[in-house]
Structure formats: C-alpha cells, structure tokens
Design a protein around this motif. Structure first.
Motif, PDB file in Angstrom:
ATOM      1  N   VAL A   1       7.468  36.488  82.370  1.00  0.00           N
ATOM      2  CA  VAL A   1       6.885  36.071  83.642  1.00  0.00           C
ATOM      3  C   VAL A   1       6.146  34.748  83.489  1.00  0.00           C
ATOM      4  CG1 VAL A   1       5.158  36.682  85.381  1.00  0.00           C
ATOM      5  CG2 VAL A   1       6.669  38.427  84.473  1.00  0.00           C
ATOM      6  N   SER A   2       6.371  33.867  84.438  1.00  0.00           N
ATOM      7  CA  SER A   2       5.637  32.611  84.503  1.00  0.00           C
ATOM      8  C   SER A   2       5.109  32.468  85.924  1.00  0.00           C
ATOM      9  CB  SER A   2       6.553  31.446  84.152  1.00  0.00           C
ATOM     10  OG  SER A   2       5.823  30.246  84.199  1.00  0.00           O
ATOM     11  N   LEU A   3       3.843  32.217  86.064  1.00  0.00           N
ATOM     12  CA  LEU A   3       3.208  32.163  87.383  1.00  0.00           C
ATOM     13  C   LEU A   3       2.990  30.730  87.839  1.00  0.00           C
ATOM     14  CD1 LEU A   3       0.418  34.812  86.802  1.00  0.00           C
ATOM     15  CD2 LEU A   3       2.604  35.164  87.923  1.00  0.00           C
ATOM     16  N   THR A   4       3.005  30.552  89.158  1.00  0.00           N
ATOM     17  CA  THR A   4       2.631  29.285  89.758  1.00  0.00           C
ATOM     18  C   THR A   4       1.516  29.590  90.750  1.00  0.00           C
ATOM     19  OG1 THR A   4       4.879  28.465  89.537  1.00  0.00           O
ATOM     20  CG2 THR A   4       3.433  27.302  91.054  1.00  0.00           C
ATOM     21  N   ILE A   5       0.369  28.976  90.542  1.00  0.00           N
ATOM     22  CA  ILE A   5      -0.792  29.224  91.391  1.00  0.00           C
ATOM     23  C   ILE A   5      -1.146  27.943  92.118  1.00  0.00           C
ATOM     24  CG2 ILE A   5      -3.229  29.884  91.399  1.00  0.00           C
ATOM     25  CD1 ILE A   5      -2.614  31.573  88.903  1.00  0.00           C
TER      26      ILE A   5
ATOM     27  N   LEU B   1       0.139  38.108  90.006  1.00  0.00           N
ATOM     28  CA  LEU B   1       0.952  39.132  89.349  1.00  0.00           C
ATOM     29  C   LEU B   1       1.267  40.275  90.308  1.00  0.00           C
ATOM     30  CD1 LEU B   1      -0.725  39.324  85.834  1.00  0.00           C
ATOM     31  CD2 LEU B   1       1.606  38.605  86.333  1.00  0.00           C
ATOM     32  N   GLU B   2       0.305  40.613  91.164  1.00  0.00           N
ATOM     33  CA  GLU B   2       0.525  41.688  92.132  1.00  0.00           C
ATOM     34  C   GLU B   2       1.607  41.317  93.144  1.00  0.00           C
ATOM     35  OE1 GLU B   2      -2.197  44.363  95.101  1.00  0.00           O
ATOM     36  OE2 GLU B   2      -3.070  43.647  93.228  1.00  0.00           O
ATOM     37  N   LYS B   3       1.664  40.035  93.525  1.00  0.00           N
ATOM     38  CA  LYS B   3       2.721  39.571  94.435  1.00  0.00           C
ATOM     39  C   LYS B   3       4.097  39.728  93.798  1.00  0.00           C
ATOM     40  CE  LYS B   3      -0.089  36.266  96.972  1.00  0.00           C
ATOM     41  NZ  LYS B   3      -0.384  34.845  97.189  1.00  0.00           N
ATOM     42  N   LEU B   4       4.156  39.636  92.471  1.00  0.00           N
ATOM     43  CA  LEU B   4       5.421  39.811  91.756  1.00  0.00           C
ATOM     44  C   LEU B   4       5.727  41.279  91.457  1.00  0.00           C
ATOM     45  CD1 LEU B   4       5.229  36.861  89.218  1.00  0.00           C
ATOM     46  CD2 LEU B   4       6.558  36.981  91.327  1.00  0.00           C
ATOM     47  N   GLY B   5       4.794  42.183  91.802  1.00  0.00           N
ATOM     48  CA  GLY B   5       5.029  43.611  91.616  1.00  0.00           C
ATOM     49  C   GLY B   5       4.409  44.206  90.364  1.00  0.00           C
ATOM     50  N   PHE B   6       3.554  43.475  89.687  1.00  0.00           N
ATOM     51  CA  PHE B   6       2.888  43.981  88.490  1.00  0.00           C
ATOM     52  C   PHE B   6       1.453  44.340  88.835  1.00  0.00           C
ATOM     53  CE2 PHE B   6       6.045  40.935  86.890  1.00  0.00           C
ATOM     54  CZ  PHE B   6       6.794  41.790  86.093  1.00  0.00           C
TER      55      PHE B   6
END
Length: 147
Positions: free
Chosen positions: A75-79, A102-107
């Motif tokens: 996983v790589s996030l963009t904020i 992370l929650e938006k991605l389902g984690f």
C-alpha cells in the motif's frame, strides 16, 4: 520498582510485561492511571496463569496482525494538504490523517499504533510505521501532495 503493565505503554513495554521503573514514575503515573500494578509474588502467579490461558488467543491475534501487515505491504498512500506557494503545509500531517487514508482503502488501523518519525511540514514522500503487534510492524510509505 517492579511493575506489571496492564496495557501497552509507549517506550516502556507491552501489556503483561514485567518492567523495572523508577519509583516516582510508578507511584505517581503508572499505578494511579491504572496502567500498571506492583509486581508482588501473588500478582506474578496470577499473571503466569492468565498468560498460560491466553496463549491460544494471543497466537490468533498475532496471526491476524501478520495478515494485516501482509495486506498493507504494497500500500502507498497519497494525502492531500493545503499548502502555501512554496510547498509548505499549513499545519502538519499526522497519524490521524494516515489512519483515515487507510480506512478509505478498507484497512482498519487504529491511529494510536501509527508512528510518524519525522514532522511532516512539506510536500514530499515520507514513511510511517504501524506497530500492529509487539512482534509485527509494517512500514507505510505515503506522499503528501498539494490540494
């Protein structure tokens, strides 16, 4: 002073660890807030029995943490953050924004287990560490971009 931790204490130990601390720290903070109890011989016997009974449950919790760590590996996030014209962020990016991303991605990762080592005040790429279990940690790369 020897104490038995009743919950995880950052930079000291994890739940059910027997730790040695200075007496003032134990008497004035850990014991009154309910984070620890004095390690008497009877308390140590109770702790050993509880750990023996919980061994199977703890193995399942560790397996769940390892599964979550494996799924977070790629996983790589963009904020997005509001920035000035020079690329400086108004405020900073912290564990709460990372947990929400992370929650938006389902984690489902608690913000308390996420640790951002450096202060994020500019646009760029950074790393955060999620301590999912006392033996399981995962590094989460994230990029801060201007909104």
């Amino acid at each position: 002073m020897k104490l038995i931790l009743k919950e995880d204490v950052k930079n000291l130990g994890y739940k059910d660890d027997v730790v040695e601390v200075k007496s003032g720290y134990g008497r004035n903070y850990l014991i009154p807030t309910g984070k620890a109890v004095i390690a008497t011989p009877s308390a140590l016997k109770v702790l050993a029995e509880n750990q023996r009974q919980r061994a199977h449950k703890l193995a399942q919790i560790k397996a769940d943490a390892e599964a979550l760590a494996a799924s977070l590996e790629g996983v790589s996030l963009t904020i997005g953050a509001k920035t000035s014209s020079t690329g400086t962020i108004f405020g900073s990016v912290n564990a709460l924004q990372i947990a929400e991303a992370l929650e938006k991605l389902g984690f489902n990762v608690d913000r308390k287990v996420i640790d951002v080592k450096e202060t994020v005040k500019e646009v760029g790429k950074y790393n955060a560490i999620a301590r999912l279990h006392k033996e399981v940690t995962v590094e989460i790369p994230f990029e801060v971009v201007a909104e």
